[in-house]
Design a protein around this motif. Structure first.
Motif, PDB file in Angstrom:
ATOM      1  N   TRP A 160       0.836  -1.206   0.000  1.00 47.43           N
ATOM      2  CA  TRP A 160       0.000   0.000   0.000  1.00 47.43           C
ATOM      3  C   TRP A 160       0.871   1.256   0.000  1.00 47.43           C
ATOM      4  O   TRP A 160       0.606   2.217  -0.730  1.00 47.43           O
ATOM      5  CB  TRP A 160      -0.930  -0.017   1.209  1.00 47.43           C
ATOM      6  CG  TRP A 160      -1.919   1.113   1.226  1.00 47.43           C
ATOM      7  CD1 TRP A 160      -3.181   1.106   0.726  1.00 47.43           C
ATOM      8  CD2 TRP A 160      -1.699   2.441   1.753  1.00 47.43           C
ATOM      9  NE1 TRP A 160      -3.775   2.337   0.905  1.00 47.43           N
ATOM     10  CE2 TRP A 160      -2.889   3.168   1.528  1.00 47.43           C
ATOM     11  CE3 TRP A 160      -0.626   3.066   2.371  1.00 47.43           C
ATOM     12  CZ2 TRP A 160      -3.026   4.502   1.928  1.00 47.43           C
ATOM     13  CZ3 TRP A 160      -0.749   4.394   2.758  1.00 47.43           C
ATOM     14  CH2 TRP A 160      -1.947   5.096   2.537  1.00 47.43           C
ATOM     15  N   ILE A 161       1.910   1.272   0.824  1.00 48.86           N
ATOM     16  CA  ILE A 161       2.816   2.416   0.885  1.00 48.86           C
ATOM     17  C   ILE A 161       3.445   2.668  -0.484  1.00 48.86           C
ATOM     18  O   ILE A 161       3.518   3.811  -0.957  1.00 48.86           O
ATOM     19  CB  ILE A 161       3.921   2.169   1.936  1.00 48.86           C
ATOM     20  CG1 ILE A 161       3.334   2.227   3.348  1.00 48.86           C
ATOM     21  CG2 ILE A 161       5.052   3.194   1.790  1.00 48.86           C
ATOM     22  CD1 ILE A 161       4.302   1.760   4.414  1.00 48.86           C
ATOM     23  N   TYR A 162       3.899   1.612  -1.112  1.00 47.02           N
ATOM     24  CA  TYR A 162       4.546   1.755  -2.423  1.00 47.02           C
ATOM     25  C   TYR A 162       3.584   2.352  -3.446  1.00 47.02           C
ATOM     26  O   TYR A 162       3.964   3.219  -4.236  1.00 47.02           O
ATOM     27  CB  TYR A 162       5.045   0.383  -2.876  1.00 47.02           C
ATOM     28  CG  TYR A 162       5.913   0.422  -4.113  1.00 47.02           C
ATOM     29  CD1 TYR A 162       7.272   0.725  -4.019  1.00 47.02           C
ATOM     30  CD2 TYR A 162       5.381   0.154  -5.379  1.00 47.02           C
ATOM     31  CE1 TYR A 162       8.078   0.759  -5.150  1.00 47.02           C
ATOM     32  CE2 TYR A 162       6.179   0.191  -6.513  1.00 47.02           C
ATOM     33  CZ  TYR A 162       7.526   0.488  -6.387  1.00 47.02           C
ATOM     34  OH  TYR A 162       8.310   0.533  -7.521  1.00 47.02           O
ATOM     35  N   ASP A 163       2.336   1.894  -3.396  1.00 50.22           N
ATOM     36  CA  ASP A 163       1.341   2.363  -4.376  1.00 50.22           C
ATOM     37  C   ASP A 163       0.809   3.754  -4.058  1.00 50.22           C
ATOM     38  O   ASP A 163       0.261   4.427  -4.940  1.00 50.22           O
ATOM     39  CB  ASP A 163       0.172   1.378  -4.445  1.00 50.22           C
ATOM     40  CG  ASP A 163       0.568   0.036  -5.027  1.00 50.22           C
ATOM     41  OD1 ASP A 163       1.596  -0.019  -5.739  1.00 50.22           O
ATOM     42  OD2 ASP A 163      -0.133  -0.963  -4.763  1.00 50.22           O
ATOM     43  N   HIS A 164       0.917   4.199  -2.800  1.00 46.15           N
ATOM     44  CA  HIS A 164       0.342   5.479  -2.387  1.00 46.15           C
ATOM     45  C   HIS A 164       1.406   6.454  -1.881  1.00 46.15           C
ATOM     46  O   HIS A 164       1.086   7.395  -1.146  1.00 46.15           O
ATOM     47  CB  HIS A 164      -0.710   5.260  -1.291  1.00 46.15           C
ATOM     48  CG  HIS A 164      -1.900   4.472  -1.739  1.00 46.15           C
ATOM     49  ND1 HIS A 164      -1.890   3.103  -1.834  1.00 46.15           N
ATOM     50  CD2 HIS A 164      -3.135   4.872  -2.140  1.00 46.15           C
ATOM     51  CE1 HIS A 164      -3.072   2.686  -2.250  1.00 46.15           C
ATOM     52  NE2 HIS A 164      -3.839   3.735  -2.447  1.00 46.15           N
ATOM     53  N   ALA A 165       2.645   6.249  -2.284  1.00 45.12           N
ATOM     54  CA  ALA A 165       3.736   7.100  -1.784  1.00 45.12           C
ATOM     55  C   ALA A 165       3.499   8.575  -2.070  1.00 45.12           C
ATOM     56  O   ALA A 165       3.785   9.437  -1.224  1.00 45.12           O
ATOM     57  CB  ALA A 165       5.063   6.650  -2.394  1.00 45.12           C
ATOM     58  N   ASP A 166       2.940   8.885  -3.237  1.00 49.12           N
ATOM     59  CA  ASP A 166       2.700  10.291  -3.588  1.00 49.12           C
ATOM     60  C   ASP A 166       1.733  10.949  -2.611  1.00 49.12           C
ATOM     61  O   ASP A 166       1.895  12.129  -2.260  1.00 49.12           O
ATOM     62  CB  ASP A 166       2.151  10.402  -5.007  1.00 49.12           C
ATOM     63  CG  ASP A 166       3.204  10.095  -6.069  1.00 49.12           C
ATOM     64  OD1 ASP A 166       4.399  10.067  -5.710  1.00 49.12           O
ATOM     65  OD2 ASP A 166       2.830   9.859  -7.229  1.00 49.12           O
ATOM     66  N   GLU A 167       0.726  10.195  -2.152  1.00 50.41           N
ATOM     67  CA  GLU A 167      -0.238  10.740  -1.199  1.00 50.41           C
ATOM     68  C   GLU A 167       0.422  11.079   0.137  1.00 50.41           C
ATOM     69  O   GLU A 167      -0.074  11.922   0.892  1.00 50.41           O
ATOM     70  CB  GLU A 167      -1.365   9.734  -0.953  1.00 50.41           C
ATOM     71  CG  GLU A 167      -2.188   9.411  -2.198  1.00 50.41           C
ATOM     72  CD  GLU A 167      -3.200   8.314  -1.928  1.00 50.41           C
ATOM     73  OE1 GLU A 167      -3.585   8.135  -0.743  1.00 50.41           O
ATOM     74  OE2 GLU A 167      -3.607   7.627  -2.883  1.00 50.41           O
ATOM     75  N   LEU A 168       1.527  10.403   0.429  1.00 50.23           N
ATOM     76  CA  LEU A 168       2.250  10.620   1.685  1.00 50.23           C
ATOM     77  C   LEU A 168       3.357  11.658   1.529  1.00 50.23           C
ATOM     78  O   LEU A 168       4.115  11.888   2.474  1.00 50.23           O
ATOM     79  CB  LEU A 168       2.858   9.301   2.163  1.00 50.23           C
ATOM     80  CG  LEU A 168       1.892   8.128   2.366  1.00 50.23           C
ATOM     81  CD1 LEU A 168       2.666   6.866   2.720  1.00 50.23           C
ATOM     82  CD2 LEU A 168       0.863   8.446   3.439  1.00 50.23           C
ATOM     83  N   ASN A 169       3.439  12.282   0.330  1.00 54.33           N
ATOM     84  CA  ASN A 169       4.566  13.159   0.020  1.00 54.33           C
ATOM     85  C   ASN A 169       5.887  12.426   0.183  1.00 54.33           C
ATOM     86  O   ASN A 169       6.908  12.999   0.582  1.00 54.33           O
ATOM     87  CB  ASN A 169       4.561  14.421   0.886  1.00 54.33           C
ATOM     88  CG  ASN A 169       3.414  15.356   0.538  1.00 54.33           C
ATOM     89  OD1 ASN A 169       3.013  15.451  -0.616  1.00 54.33           O
ATOM     90  ND2 ASN A 169       2.882  16.021   1.547  1.00 54.33           N
ATOM     91  N   GLY A 170       5.831  11.128  -0.127  1.00 56.39           N
ATOM     92  CA  GLY A 170       6.999  10.280   0.054  1.00 56.39           C
ATOM     93  C   GLY A 170       7.574   9.792  -1.257  1.00 56.39           C
ATOM     94  O   GLY A 170       6.971   9.933  -2.324  1.00 56.39           O
ATOM     95  N   ASN A 171       8.751   9.193  -1.153  1.00 56.79           N
ATOM     96  CA  ASN A 171       9.476   8.654  -2.299  1.00 56.79           C
ATOM     97  C   ASN A 171       9.418   7.133  -2.220  1.00 56.79           C
ATOM     98  O   ASN A 171       9.990   6.537  -1.301  1.00 56.79           O
ATOM     99  CB  ASN A 171      10.926   9.147  -2.269  1.00 56.79           C
ATOM    100  CG  ASN A 171      11.706   8.756  -3.510  1.00 56.79           C
ATOM    101  OD1 ASN A 171      11.408   7.756  -4.159  1.00 56.79           O
ATOM    102  ND2 ASN A 171      12.718   9.543  -3.833  1.00 56.79           N
TER     103      ASN A 171
END
Length: 355
Positions: free
Chosen positions: A172-183
């Motif tokens: 989930w993190i990998y697929d939603h990284a942009d939502e987390l302002n993450g890389n």
């Protein structure tokens, strides 16, 4: 808020030394009090003297109190952050059920590293209230988004439920990284004790190499430490001062009992040699991400952690390994009480920021 002088952390940061053992270079951190150079850290010794009074002689289902293990008001820690760290929680649906997940992140940051933190607790205990201050401090020092899932716990949800949950949260993190302002290309999986065991299992499952670094704090590398036929645990592996042996070995005995508890209530009928439960049984680490291991000098789990660390060296996967003199298991729980817990996060932040 710290229950110690900041100069103790400065000593841990500045006075470490490199020691070669069996082809592995260990970064050895001293007991921060200059007047005590061997034996247990004075804070850990004080705790050991208190806890040995209630130490069970053997684990048994009849005597085990699950609520007593999950509710631990004695595990006090403190918020060390100096800047605003935002917190939110979200229900994430995976495989037909929801996982309550917490997020900790600094203000106005983009393209952040993402740290998936997996808590310890013998696969049966632990929650965000015990690790919130650690997650906040990681977020501040590493300038990262820290993700903390409340994965399913045994015995209600035995092996491999927790592993499945964390693996799905990683996806989930990998697929939603942009939502987390993450890389998504800077995902670190960190964990302590049983949480580090789950991290290793997730790394075995990670065929797409989403994990860029494993940061393991006193990892549970072998659930059956005492009965491993090839590498049985040995008290003589440790340099234990005679006047403190009662307390050091008493703490080790508690972890040995915890292993029996995990075998019964977490693994059940699953084979002890399953590397998803005990990474020490994984023969090939060639597809593993880089690894950092951290362990205390007198930790019962240090024996198997050192074996795993050596194997990481053999496969070229070890980034570095850190040993805290005078510490045993669980010191990371006590951020703000144990200067070593703060130091671990400062070291973790270095690795995260160098991705």
């Amino acid at each position: 808020m710290r229950k110690y002088k900041e100069e103790l952390v400065a000593r841990l940061q500045n006075d470490s030394k490199a020691v070669m053992e069996d082809g592995v270079e260990f970064i050895v951190k001293p007991i921060p009090e200059i007047e005590k150079t061997s034996g247990m850290d004075p804070r850990m010794l004080k705790a050991a003297k208190e806890k040995i009074k209630n130490l069970p002689t053997e684990f048994s289902i009849d005597a085990f109190q699950l609520y007593g293990e999950r509710y631990r008001p004695d595990k006090k820690n403190y918020d060390l952050t100096e800047n605003t760290i935002n917190t939110k929680q979200k229900l994430i649906q995976v495989n037909g059920h929801y996982i309550n997940t917490f997020f900790y992140y600094p203000d106005n940051k983009e393209d952040m590293p993402i740290v998936l933190y997996i808590h310890g607790g013998a696969f049966m205990t632990g929650d965000h209230t015990q690790f919130e201050n650690q997650c906040r401090f990681i977020a501040e020092k590493a300038q990262a988004c820290v993700v903390f899932p409340e994965y399913r716990l045994a015995p209600e949800n035995p092996f491999p439920a927790g592993i499945e949950d964390v693996s799905e949260i990683l996806n989930w993190i990998y697929d939603h990284a942009d939502e987390l302002n993450g890389n998504k290309n800077k995902i670190v999986v960190a964990g302590d004790s049983a949480g580090a065991s789950i991290a290793n299992a997730c790394a075995l499952m990670d065929q797409e190499h989403k994990i860029r670094l494993l940061f393991e704090i006193y990892p549970c590398c072998d659930i059956d430490n005492s009965n491993n036929p090839k590498n049985p645990w040995d008290k003589n592996y440790y340099d234990i001062p005679e006047d403190e042996e009662k307390y050091i070995v008493g703490r080790m005995k508690r972890l040995d009992n915890s292993g029996k508890m995990m075998r019964e209530l977490y693994l059940g009928k699953e084979k002890l040699e399953n590397p998803y439960a005990s990474i020490i049984y994984q023969k090939d680490l060639s597809d593993f991400p880089p690894v950092v291991t951290v362990v205390g000098e007198y930790d019962f789990l240090r024996f198997s952690t050192d074996i795993f660390t050596k194997r990481c060296v053999d496969y070229g996967k070890l980034r570095r390994t850190i040993r805290y003199q005078g510490c045993d298991h669980g010191f990371f729980d006590m951020i703000g009480v144990m200067p070593q817990a703060e130091d671990v996060i400062l070291e973790m932040a270095k690795d995260i920021m160098n991705l």
